[in-house]
Design a protein around this motif. Sequence first.
Motif, PDB file in Angstrom:
ATOM      1  N   LEU A   1      42.436  51.609  41.177  1.00  9.46           N
ATOM      2  CA  LEU A   1      42.270  53.049  41.230  1.00  9.46           C
ATOM      3  C   LEU A   1      43.326  53.751  42.070  1.00  9.46           C
ATOM      4  CD1 LEU A   1      38.390  53.251  41.462  1.00  9.46           C
ATOM      5  CD2 LEU A   1      39.857  53.318  39.455  1.00  9.46           C
ATOM      6  N   LEU A   2      43.994  53.020  42.951  1.00 10.51           N
ATOM      7  CA  LEU A   2      45.027  53.634  43.776  1.00 10.51           C
ATOM      8  C   LEU A   2      46.404  53.517  43.138  1.00 10.51           C
ATOM      9  CD1 LEU A   2      43.894  52.418  47.332  1.00 10.51           C
ATOM     10  CD2 LEU A   2      43.429  54.608  46.202  1.00 10.51           C
ATOM     11  N   SER A   3      46.496  52.849  41.993  1.00  8.84           N
ATOM     12  CA  SER A   3      47.785  52.676  41.316  1.00  8.84           C
ATOM     13  C   SER A   3      48.152  53.965  40.596  1.00  8.84           C
ATOM     14  CB  SER A   3      47.702  51.516  40.328  1.00  8.84           C
ATOM     15  OG  SER A   3      47.345  50.329  41.002  1.00  8.84           O
ATOM     16  N   CYS A   4      49.447  54.240  40.555  1.00  9.42           N
ATOM     17  CA  CYS A   4      49.890  55.530  40.021  1.00  9.42           C
ATOM     18  C   CYS A   4      50.615  55.401  38.686  1.00  9.42           C
ATOM     19  CB  CYS A   4      50.804  56.225  41.030  1.00  9.42           C
ATOM     20  SG  CYS A   4      52.269  55.272  41.477  1.00  9.42           S
ATOM     21  N   PHE A   5      50.723  54.189  38.107  1.00  6.03           N
ATOM     22  CA  PHE A   5      51.435  54.048  36.843  1.00  6.03           C
ATOM     23  C   PHE A   5      50.501  54.361  35.675  1.00  6.03           C
ATOM     24  CE2 PHE A   5      49.918  49.867  38.189  1.00  6.03           C
ATOM     25  CZ  PHE A   5      49.181  49.455  37.088  1.00  6.03           C
ATOM     26  N   GLY A   6      51.097  54.649  34.509  1.00  4.35           N
ATOM     27  CA  GLY A   6      50.321  54.961  33.321  1.00  4.35           C
ATOM     28  C   GLY A   6      50.751  54.114  32.143  1.00  4.35           C
ATOM     29  N   PHE A   7      49.939  54.181  31.074  1.00  2.00           N
ATOM     30  CA  PHE A   7      50.244  53.450  29.845  1.00  2.00           C
ATOM     31  C   PHE A   7      50.532  54.483  28.753  1.00  2.00           C
ATOM     32  CE2 PHE A   7      47.506  50.744  32.419  1.00  2.00           C
ATOM     33  CZ  PHE A   7      48.186  49.542  32.398  1.00  2.00           C
ATOM     34  N   TYR A   8      51.768  54.958  28.736  1.00  2.09           N
ATOM     35  CA  TYR A   8      52.121  56.090  27.894  1.00  2.09           C
ATOM     36  C   TYR A   8      52.372  55.716  26.440  1.00  2.09           C
ATOM     37  CZ  TYR A   8      52.595  58.113  32.504  1.00  2.09           C
ATOM     38  OH  TYR A   8      52.323  58.523  33.795  1.00  2.09           O
ATOM     39  N   HIS A   9      52.382  54.403  26.136  1.00  2.00           N
ATOM     40  CA  HIS A   9      52.571  53.950  24.758  1.00  2.00           C
ATOM     41  C   HIS A   9      51.329  53.258  24.214  1.00  2.00           C
ATOM     42  CE1 HIS A   9      56.925  54.755  25.000  1.00  2.00           C
ATOM     43  NE2 HIS A   9      56.845  54.278  26.230  1.00  2.00           N
ATOM     44  N   LEU A  10      50.296  53.123  25.025  1.00  2.00           N
ATOM     45  CA  LEU A  10      49.109  52.371  24.629  1.00  2.00           C
ATOM     46  C   LEU A  10      48.315  53.124  23.559  1.00  2.00           C
ATOM     47  CD1 LEU A  10      47.472  49.782  25.320  1.00  2.00           C
ATOM     48  CD2 LEU A  10      46.104  51.201  26.859  1.00  2.00           C
ATOM     49  N   VAL A  11      48.019  52.419  22.430  1.00  2.00           N
ATOM     50  CA  VAL A  11      47.239  53.027  21.351  1.00  2.00           C
ATOM     51  C   VAL A  11      45.956  52.244  21.056  1.00  2.00           C
ATOM     52  CG1 VAL A  11      49.238  54.092  20.250  1.00  2.00           C
ATOM     53  CG2 VAL A  11      48.559  51.784  19.578  1.00  2.00           C
ATOM     54  N   HIS A  12      45.867  50.998  21.527  1.00  2.00           N
ATOM     55  CA  HIS A  12      44.709  50.139  21.224  1.00  2.00           C
ATOM     56  C   HIS A  12      44.287  49.417  22.504  1.00  2.00           C
ATOM     57  CE1 HIS A  12      42.408  47.534  18.256  1.00  2.00           C
ATOM     58  NE2 HIS A  12      42.266  46.866  19.396  1.00  2.00           N
ATOM     59  N   LEU A  13      43.043  49.652  22.942  1.00  2.00           N
ATOM     60  CA  LEU A  13      42.539  49.042  24.173  1.00  2.00           C
ATOM     61  C   LEU A  13      41.209  48.346  23.916  1.00  2.00           C
ATOM     62  CD1 LEU A  13      42.498  48.600  27.281  1.00  2.00           C
ATOM     63  CD2 LEU A  13      41.338  50.840  27.454  1.00  2.00           C
ATOM     64  N   GLU A  14      41.123  47.073  24.336  1.00  2.00           N
ATOM     65  CA  GLU A  14      39.866  46.332  24.346  1.00  2.00           C
ATOM     66  C   GLU A  14      39.527  46.028  25.797  1.00  2.00           C
ATOM     67  OE1 GLU A  14      39.540  43.013  21.719  1.00  2.00           O
ATOM     68  OE2 GLU A  14      40.790  43.961  20.177  1.00  2.00           O
ATOM     69  N   LEU A  15      38.345  46.447  26.219  1.00  2.00           N
ATOM     70  CA  LEU A  15      37.940  46.314  27.612  1.00  2.00           C
ATOM     71  C   LEU A  15      36.711  45.425  27.700  1.00  2.00           C
ATOM     72  CD1 LEU A  15      38.696  47.405  30.445  1.00  2.00           C
ATOM     73  CD2 LEU A  15      36.974  49.174  30.085  1.00  2.00           C
ATOM     74  N   CYS A  16      36.792  44.370  28.523  1.00  2.00           N
ATOM     75  CA  CYS A  16      35.680  43.448  28.678  1.00  2.00           C
ATOM     76  C   CYS A  16      34.646  44.028  29.639  1.00  2.00           C
ATOM     77  CB  CYS A  16      36.174  42.086  29.179  1.00  2.00           C
ATOM     78  SG  CYS A  16      34.851  40.875  29.410  1.00  2.00           S
ATOM     79  N   ALA A  17      33.396  44.084  29.185  1.00  2.00           N
ATOM     80  CA  ALA A  17      32.322  44.640  30.002  1.00  2.00           C
ATOM     81  C   ALA A  17      31.623  43.560  30.809  1.00  2.00           C
ATOM     82  CB  ALA A  17      31.318  45.358  29.107  1.00  2.00           C
ATOM     83  N   ALA A  18      32.387  42.560  31.253  1.00  2.00           N
ATOM     84  CA  ALA A  18      31.816  41.462  32.028  1.00  2.00           C
ATOM     85  C   ALA A  18      32.421  41.358  33.416  1.00  2.00           C
ATOM     86  CB  ALA A  18      32.011  40.135  31.293  1.00  2.00           C
ATOM     87  N   SER A  19      33.410  42.167  33.702  1.00  2.00           N
ATOM     88  CA  SER A  19      34.069  42.095  35.003  1.00  2.00           C
ATOM     89  C   SER A  19      33.482  43.126  35.962  1.00  2.00           C
ATOM     90  CB  SER A  19      35.579  42.322  34.843  1.00  2.00           C
ATOM     91  OG  SER A  19      35.833  43.536  34.184  1.00  2.00           O
ATOM     92  N   ARG A  20      33.664  42.869  37.239  1.00  2.00           N
ATOM     93  CA  ARG A  20      33.111  43.725  38.278  1.00  2.00           C
ATOM     94  C   ARG A  20      33.739  45.126  38.230  1.00  2.00           C
ATOM     95  NH1 ARG A  20      34.848  41.031  41.954  1.00  2.00           N
ATOM     96  NH2 ARG A  20      36.503  42.324  42.834  1.00  2.00           N
ATOM     97  N   GLY A  21      32.908  46.131  38.122  1.00  2.00           N
ATOM     98  CA  GLY A  21      33.406  47.501  38.117  1.00  2.00           C
ATOM     99  C   GLY A  21      34.129  47.904  36.859  1.00  2.00           C
ATOM    100  N   TRP A  22      33.812  47.286  35.723  1.00  2.00           N
ATOM    101  CA  TRP A  22      34.533  47.596  34.480  1.00  2.00           C
ATOM    102  C   TRP A  22      34.423  49.063  34.092  1.00  2.00           C
ATOM    103  CZ3 TRP A  22      32.084  49.767  30.382  1.00  2.00           C
ATOM    104  CH2 TRP A  22      30.689  49.639  30.316  1.00  2.00           C
ATOM    105  N   TRP A  23      33.313  49.714  34.455  1.00  2.00           N
ATOM    106  CA  TRP A  23      33.100  51.106  34.093  1.00  2.00           C
ATOM    107  C   TRP A  23      34.083  52.026  34.803  1.00  2.00           C
ATOM    108  CZ3 TRP A  23      29.722  47.587  36.040  1.00  2.00           C
ATOM    109  CH2 TRP A  23      29.447  47.639  37.423  1.00  2.00           C
ATOM    110  N   ASP A  24      34.451  51.677  36.042  1.00  2.00           N
ATOM    111  CA  ASP A  24      35.479  52.451  36.743  1.00  2.00           C
ATOM    112  C   ASP A  24      36.861  52.183  36.152  1.00  2.00           C
ATOM    113  OD1 ASP A  24      33.679  53.648  38.509  1.00  2.00           O
ATOM    114  OD2 ASP A  24      33.761  51.959  39.899  1.00  2.00           O
ATOM    115  N   LEU A  25      37.069  50.942  35.718  1.00  2.00           N
ATOM    116  CA  LEU A  25      38.329  50.619  35.046  1.00  2.00           C
ATOM    117  C   LEU A  25      38.454  51.416  33.746  1.00  2.00           C
ATOM    118  CD1 LEU A  25      40.897  48.888  34.880  1.00  2.00           C
ATOM    119  CD2 LEU A  25      39.535  47.112  33.759  1.00  2.00           C
ATOM    120  N   LEU A  26      37.339  51.582  33.035  1.00  2.00           N
ATOM    121  CA  LEU A  26      37.344  52.386  31.810  1.00  2.00           C
ATOM    122  C   LEU A  26      37.801  53.809  32.108  1.00  2.00           C
ATOM    123  CD1 LEU A  26      36.619  53.003  28.855  1.00  2.00           C
ATOM    124  CD2 LEU A  26      34.259  53.397  29.619  1.00  2.00           C
TER     125      LEU A  26
END
Length: 428
Positions: A291-316
């Motif tokens: 959450l403190l990182s300042c970079f972005g994914f400006y070319h990302l069009v497809h994301l799969e996020l695993c809902a098994a890791s700690r705090g995945w909802w904040d990562l979303l």
Amino acid sequence: MMDRISNLSDDLLLKIFSYLPTKYVVTTTLLSKRWKSVWTMVPRFDFDDGFELDPSRYETFTNHVGRTMSLRTSPVLESLRFDVGPCCSTQDMVTWIRTGMVQGVHELEIFHTEEHLKEHRPIKLPKSLYTYQKLEVLKLTYSIGLDVPVDVWLPSLKTLHLISVKYETKDCHSRLLSGCPVLEELVLDKSLNSHSLRTFYVEMPSLQRLCVVDVCEEPNYGLDGLHMTVINAPSLKYLNFVDYHDDLCLCENMPEVVVANVKVVYNSPEKLLGSIPSVKRLCLCLPCSLLLSCFGFYHLVHLELCAASRGWWDLLTWMLESSPKLKVLKICVCNELPCTTKSIRGHWKGPSSVPECLMSHLHTFKWKNYNTKDEEKKIVAYILNHARQLKIVGISGSRYYSKEERLKKLNELVSLPRASSSCQLLMD
């Protein structure tokens, strides 16, 4: 049926035979006299001893391999594959590999398992293989000892898989890689042998595809601390990095990576994600410490996020805010173990403002193993209410609930407001 098969052309028969284990190909000579000559032209051999433990039966297998390879008449041996157990010796394998080299083999794959039998040792490869100029693909799995000579040179090798092999010296892996000037694909699985090497170097400027896997259950501490993977591959386009305990050192960014699968359990994955700024397809399973990182994914069009890791909802939340061109979002549980769906703890805060990707680009949203809790429902509601270009929403309920309870909870989503008039809601 036999008449139909017999009327097939030799070329088509050879294609069919190429996808069969060699022992079945040889037995086809009992079905047709014509096939007695056809099978000898098969360009691919696949030998499997069935993990034979009886020495006399294994001897029958070795005789079969020797005779089959001696009768081959095809101009080029494209592929040679062995799946062998503890009875297989270095002498046997060296003999077969040398025969394959004489016949111009291009692809070599060896799977050797001992099932932890202490009286057996890893088989070793002939020294001549390390300077064999025609080899294009080499795949080695489990109990195989790499003793790489100083003069290693594989000028045609494009694909190399090293799955839990044994490294005889601490620098033999880097020596092997340095002798592969045109290598395009490298697969490394350190799960069973990471104790033998403290640092694994992957320094290959021309490498296109890299897979690094270490799913050892315990941390791999060396004499000087935790083991490390060093990656220097600036031309990489595909990355699969699954690592439970080791640390990672990146010599420079990988700006050409377009597809990446990243699963780590330690708390500093941002250095890896920050090195792939051009990624277009990304699969993530990692703790939310970004959450403190300042970079972005400006070319990302497809994301799969695993809902098994700690705090995945904040990562979303962070990924939605950092991926302005995102078109496809999938929430699921990845295949690697240990992964089980984690319910949201506390309250999902959501983005501080509506992300650009929801207003302008997101057209597909899918959630597999949706567990119907209130906080999860908030995520679905937020995306439905703000994704203006949404076309398809697919929600699959968790199988932990009964079918009736699952359908009841899923039906609650039907009445949620939608920003897109063309949004289709599919539920299972």
